[in-house]
Design a protein around this motif. Structure first.
Motif, short mmCIF file in Angstrom:
data_model
loop_
_atom_site.label_atom_id
_atom_site.label_comp_id
_atom_site.label_asym_id
_atom_site.label_seq_id
_atom_site.Cartn_x
_atom_site.Cartn_y
_atom_site.Cartn_z
N ARG A 147 -3.66 -22.68 21.73
CA ARG A 147 -3.98 -23.18 20.40
C ARG A 147 -3.65 -24.66 20.25
N THR A 148 -4.43 -25.30 19.36
CA THR A 148 -4.18 -26.67 18.95
C THR A 148 -4.18 -26.69 17.43
N ALA A 149 -3.22 -27.38 16.84
CA ALA A 149 -3.12 -27.45 15.39
C ALA A 149 -3.04 -28.90 14.95
N LEU A 150 -3.66 -29.19 13.79
CA LEU A 150 -3.56 -30.50 13.16
C LEU A 150 -3.16 -30.28 11.72
N SER A 151 -2.15 -31.01 11.27
CA SER A 151 -1.72 -30.87 9.89
C SER A 151 -1.72 -32.23 9.20
N GLY A 152 -1.99 -32.19 7.91
CA GLY A 152 -2.09 -33.40 7.09
C GLY A 152 -3.25 -33.23 6.14
N ARG A 153 -3.93 -34.32 5.83
CA ARG A 153 -5.07 -34.26 4.92
C ARG A 153 -6.28 -33.66 5.65
N VAL A 154 -6.82 -32.59 5.12
CA VAL A 154 -7.92 -31.87 5.76
C VAL A 154 -9.03 -31.64 4.74
N HIS A 155 -10.26 -31.94 5.13
CA HIS A 155 -11.42 -31.56 4.32
C HIS A 155 -12.27 -30.61 5.16
N THR A 156 -12.45 -29.41 4.68
CA THR A 156 -13.17 -28.40 5.46
C THR A 156 -14.68 -28.52 5.34
#
Length: 409
Positions: free
Chosen positions: A9-18
């Motif tokens: 798995r790879t994860a990115l956290s912070g400001r996200v727009h789907t």
């Protein structure tokens, strides 16, 4: 504890727009080539998210961009270039953030069109392109734009069937002029084979366009195959059609009205050359983001410097980033990438969420790829961008693999 799943798995956290909603404290988790979580970080309950990247202030995750109208770029023309050049161009587009791309072919002879389709069908099968768009040959010679009027013709159902067959199930959409004889039969043939009709390069009046759009919508509602019905599209609204006049309104009002009512999706080439920014903003205000697909109409000069290029068989001069036919000076496609179009749309005053939806969610819906591409949702392909505050590209992931950018090794 690191499990086998979390190691993948790879994860990115912070400001996200789907593509559907923005989350200031968001999290995207990717496993393999798919998204397993996209939304608020507080909503994640899937255990160890794996390798975790925390975005810097000002950075944001966006879905990969979707372009449903592109003729080439980075030196290659989809209608005429060799396979190696086209493959290199597709790789360059992907690295620039257009992770889903339809290859458009300009009007040409029967032989040239049939010869160009098999390679693009093969590339579609490999997942490098999302299908083929035929911009013609059943177009109005009065509104040919940069295309060759000598190769335009009235709808020929036998030729249309041959073009559908040569694409081997990968022909996604065809542009035609609705005022031409047998255009209704052409539309019926296209829909019966799963091809989305698009009105464009037309000299028709308002009534003809309104009637045609209503006919197309009815065909698509009743189309076989199940799934949510799609709406017809309008190829690059405003371009290659009459302008609005108060006593002769032309196609534009009928197209905008249909879009505002959810009966059509209109393409906009919001590159600063094809449309004035105030027209882009006006179209969004009238039609709404859910009925607009931003496109590039890109040609071989996209991503390169000024010079002489080709669009099909035509010679094109690019000066100060503007492409025009050497023969008569007509605008000859775009030179902006989808990310540049997105940036210019926001600069025109369109809210980021609206502009992004028209560059991702809506074109994916046009292609019947909702849930697969064009949005960060559970189960979708892991196509995403990391951008800075000015929407400058930082990194691109396509199908779960980082393909450009040095933010994340």
């Amino acid at each position: 504890m690191v499990t086998e799943d979390s190691a993948r798995r790879t994860a990115l956290s912070g400001r996200v727009h789907t593509g559907y909603a923005e989350h200031q404290d968001g999290l995207v988790v990717v496993e393999g080539d798919r998204v397993v979580h996209a939304g608020p970080r507080s909503g994640y309950s899937g255990g160890d998210p794996g390798r975790h990247h925390v975005l810097a202030p000002g950075q944001m995750v966006l879905p990969g961009l979707v372009d449903v109208h592109c003729h080439g770029g980075f030196g290659a023309d989809f209608s005429s270039s060799e396979e190696e050049a086209i493959r290199a161009t597709l790789d360059a587009f992907h690295r620039q953030g257009t992770t889903t791309l339809v290859a458009s072919l300009v009007t040409a002879s029967r032989e040239d069109l049939l010869a160009a389709e098999p390679l693009l069908a093969e590339l579609t099968g490999e997942g490098l392109v999302a299908g083929i768009h035929l911009e013609g040959p059943f177009l109005s010679t009065a509104r040919c734009g940069a295309q060759d009027p000598a190769q335009m013709r009235e709808p020929d159902l036998e030729l249309a069937a041959d073009l559908v067959a040569a694409a081997a199930g990968t022909l996604r959409t065809m542009t035609f002029a609705p005022e031409l004889p047998r255009s209704r039969e052409l539309a019926e043939l296209l829909v019966a084979h799963g091809v989305l009709p698009s009105l464009g390069h037309t000299d028709a009046d308002t009534g003809t366009v309104d009637t045609a759009l209503r006919h197309l919508q009815a065909l698509l509602v009743d189309a076989p195959g199940g799934g949510a019905p799609r709406s017809p599209t309008v190829t690059h609204l405003f371009n290659a059609m009459p302008g609005i006049h108060h006593r002769s309104p032309g196609p534009v009002p009928a197209c905008l009205r249909a879009a505002a009512q959810g009966r059509a999706v209109v393409e906009l080439i919001a590159d600063g050359t094809h449309l004035d920014p105030c027209i882009v903003l006006w179209a969004f205000e009238l039609a709404g983001a859910d009925s607009i697909a931003l496109v590039t109409d890109g040609m071989a000069a996209t991503g390169l410097t000024d010079g002489i290029y080709t669009l099909g068989a035509a010679e094109v001069r690019v000066r100060d980033g503007v492409a025009s036919l050497v023969s008569n000076g007509s605008i000859a496609g775009g030179t902006a990438t989808m990310l540049e179009v997105l940036r210019r749309t926001v600069a025109a005053g369109v809210p980021l969420g609206d502009a992004l939806r028209s560059a991702t969610v809506v074109p994916a819906r046009v292609l019947g790829l909702t849930g697969e591409a064009g949005g960060l949702t559970v189960g979708a392909l892991a196509d995403l961008l990391v951008v800075g505050e000015d929407l400058r590209l930082g990194a691109v992931m396509r199908r779960g693999r980082w393909i450009s950018g040095d933010l994340f090794p």
